[in-house]
Design an enzyme around this catalytic site. Structure first.
Site, short mmCIF file in Angstrom:
data_model
loop_
_atom_site.label_atom_id
_atom_site.label_comp_id
_atom_site.label_asym_id
_atom_site.label_seq_id
_atom_site.Cartn_x
_atom_site.Cartn_y
_atom_site.Cartn_z
N GLY A 179 -14.75 75.91 -39.73
CA GLY A 179 -14.14 75.48 -40.99
C GLY A 179 -14.05 73.98 -41.08
O GLY A 179 -13.08 73.42 -41.60
N ALA A 180 -15.09 73.29 -40.61
CA ALA A 180 -15.02 71.84 -40.43
C ALA A 180 -15.65 71.05 -41.55
O ALA A 180 -15.76 69.82 -41.45
CB ALA A 180 -15.67 71.46 -39.10
N GLY A 203 -11.13 69.73 -45.55
CA GLY A 203 -9.72 69.92 -45.20
C GLY A 203 -9.35 69.58 -43.78
O GLY A 203 -9.79 68.57 -43.20
N LEU A 262 -17.83 83.55 -40.95
CA LEU A 262 -17.06 84.41 -40.05
C LEU A 262 -16.94 85.84 -40.56
O LEU A 262 -16.47 86.72 -39.82
CB LEU A 262 -15.68 83.81 -39.81
CG LEU A 262 -15.69 82.52 -38.98
CD1 LEU A 262 -14.38 81.75 -39.15
CD2 LEU A 262 -15.93 82.84 -37.51
N ASN A 322 -10.44 76.95 -36.52
CA ASN A 322 -9.69 76.37 -37.63
C ASN A 322 -9.91 77.10 -38.96
O ASN A 322 -9.03 77.13 -39.81
CB ASN A 322 -10.09 74.90 -37.77
CG ASN A 322 -9.63 74.29 -39.06
OD1 ASN A 322 -8.52 73.80 -39.18
ND2 ASN A 322 -10.51 74.28 -40.07
N THR A 353 -12.04 87.16 -41.15
CA THR A 353 -12.29 85.71 -41.14
C THR A 353 -11.35 84.98 -40.19
O THR A 353 -11.77 84.13 -39.40
CB THR A 353 -12.13 85.13 -42.56
OG1 THR A 353 -13.06 85.77 -43.43
CG2 THR A 353 -12.36 83.63 -42.57
N TYR A 355 -2.96 97.90 -49.98
CA TYR A 355 -3.29 96.52 -49.62
C TYR A 355 -2.32 95.55 -50.29
O TYR A 355 -2.09 95.60 -51.50
CB TYR A 355 -4.71 96.19 -50.05
CG TYR A 355 -5.11 94.75 -49.77
CD1 TYR A 355 -5.34 94.32 -48.47
CD2 TYR A 355 -5.24 93.82 -50.81
CE1 TYR A 355 -5.70 93.00 -48.20
CE2 TYR A 355 -5.61 92.50 -50.55
CZ TYR A 355 -5.83 92.11 -49.25
OH TYR A 355 -6.18 90.80 -48.98
#
Length: 323
Positions: free
Chosen positions: A34-35, A38, A87, A113, A134, A183
């Site tokens: 997740g780079a 953010g 992911l 992350n 994820t 859910y």
């Protein structure tokens, strides 16, 4: 568990770059999921400034290349690698790990992350609920594939991003993917963040004897793309959040939100230590009632639950995940 007094002064206001000022990571490889934006991007930038070779994973290849260019402007001498990582897809995770392996070197730092929050119900190609897949399952698979490289580093760091949302729910081992219960996107998010904390517990349980330090991080509330699924009324309500005392905002910049991750990845005090749950560059206190602001619930540090969750995850994937 480490004492909650163990931390940096004014940890809530420190930035990632300030945390690792003076730290030298030359010759180290840091893999961050997740780079591309953010917190992940800020984490990668700080580690690159300290001299690490950073390997960035993210779903959007164009955003990854932009992140690479942005980080390189701050640290011209640092090696920066990028590779697409989704992911939600086991095959994408495996392709990403092969790209890391192709460097032919140990992984000194692995920071899980990437994450999604409060999304509508959808499922992975194997039927696993998206937030759980994820935020936890994809990272569990990634960690399993990279564990030989973590071991070979000798003193590796593993960092898993959770949040105070773990106060919302523990994990339901009998129905992790919401097949037999209604859910609820916030309950599902809470379950996935508890699972993320338990991932660090499991990694330390299995790899701690090999010198791997495994830590969980609550980064705090930062204005990033994580909130893209929030309803307008939810965004408005969260924008008004303040601390329980005074009028200081709970919101952090991305640079401040990444600080605890960088502290976990680099602080000498953590060598050979784990598992621990960190927030505001300090070890979080153990709490028994949710408050949705600070502290860690006991179930997020439960070794037996971490092990049971790992086995349940193997059953969901239909494969073993060796550590």
């Amino acid at each position: 568990m480490l004492s909650s007094s163990f931390g940096l002064p004014q940890g809530a206001t420190l930035t990632a770059e300030e945390v690792c000022a003076g730290i030298r990571l030359h010759g180290k490889l840091a893999v961050i999921t997740g780079a591309s934006t953010g917190l992940g991007k800020e984490t990668a930038r700080a580690l690159a400034l300290a001299g690490a070779h950073v390997f960035l994973g993210g779903r959007d290849e164009q955003a990854l290349m932009t992140a690479k260019r942005d980080i390189s402007t701050f640290s011209l001498s640092t090696e920066i690698s990028v590779h697409r990582l989704d992911l939600m897809s086991a095959s994408s995770v495996c392709a990403f790990t092969k790209a890391v392996e192709s460097l032919g070197r140990p992984v000194d730092i692995l920071i899980c992350n990437a994450g999604i929050m409060a999304c509508p119900l959808w499922r992975s190609e194997t039927g696993i609920e998206a937030q759980f897949m994820t935020n936890y399952v994809g990272h569990a698979l990634l960690t399993s594939r990279l564990c030989p490289l973590l071991r070979s580093a000798g003193r590796a760091r593993f960092v898993s991003l959770s949040s105070c949302a773990h106060h919302l729910a523990s994990v339901d081992l009998a129905d992790l993917s919401y097949r037999h219960r209604a859910y609820d996107r916030w309950s599902a998010y809470g379950q996935s963040k508890t699972a993320a904390a338990l991932l660090a517990v499991q990694v330390y349980r299995k790899l701690g004897q090999d010198g791997v330090t495994a830590l969980t991080v609550h980064p705090g509330m930062s204005k990033t793309e994580l909130g893209r699924f929030l309803l307008e009324e939810e965004k408005a309500a969260m924008a008004q959040l303040t601390c329980s005392v005074g009028s200081t905002s709970l919101w952090k910049s991305a640079a401040a939100g990444a600080a605890t991750s960088v502290w976990a990845a680099t602080a000498a005090e953590f060598e050979g230590v784990g598992p621990a749950y960190l927030e505001d560059c300090a070890v979080a206190p153990l709490i028994t009632q949710p408050n949705f602001q600070y502290g860690v619930m006991p179930y997020a540090l439960d070794e037996t639950l971490a092990q049971d969750l790992w086995h349940a995850t193997e059953q969901l994937l239909g494969t073993t995940l060796p550590l």
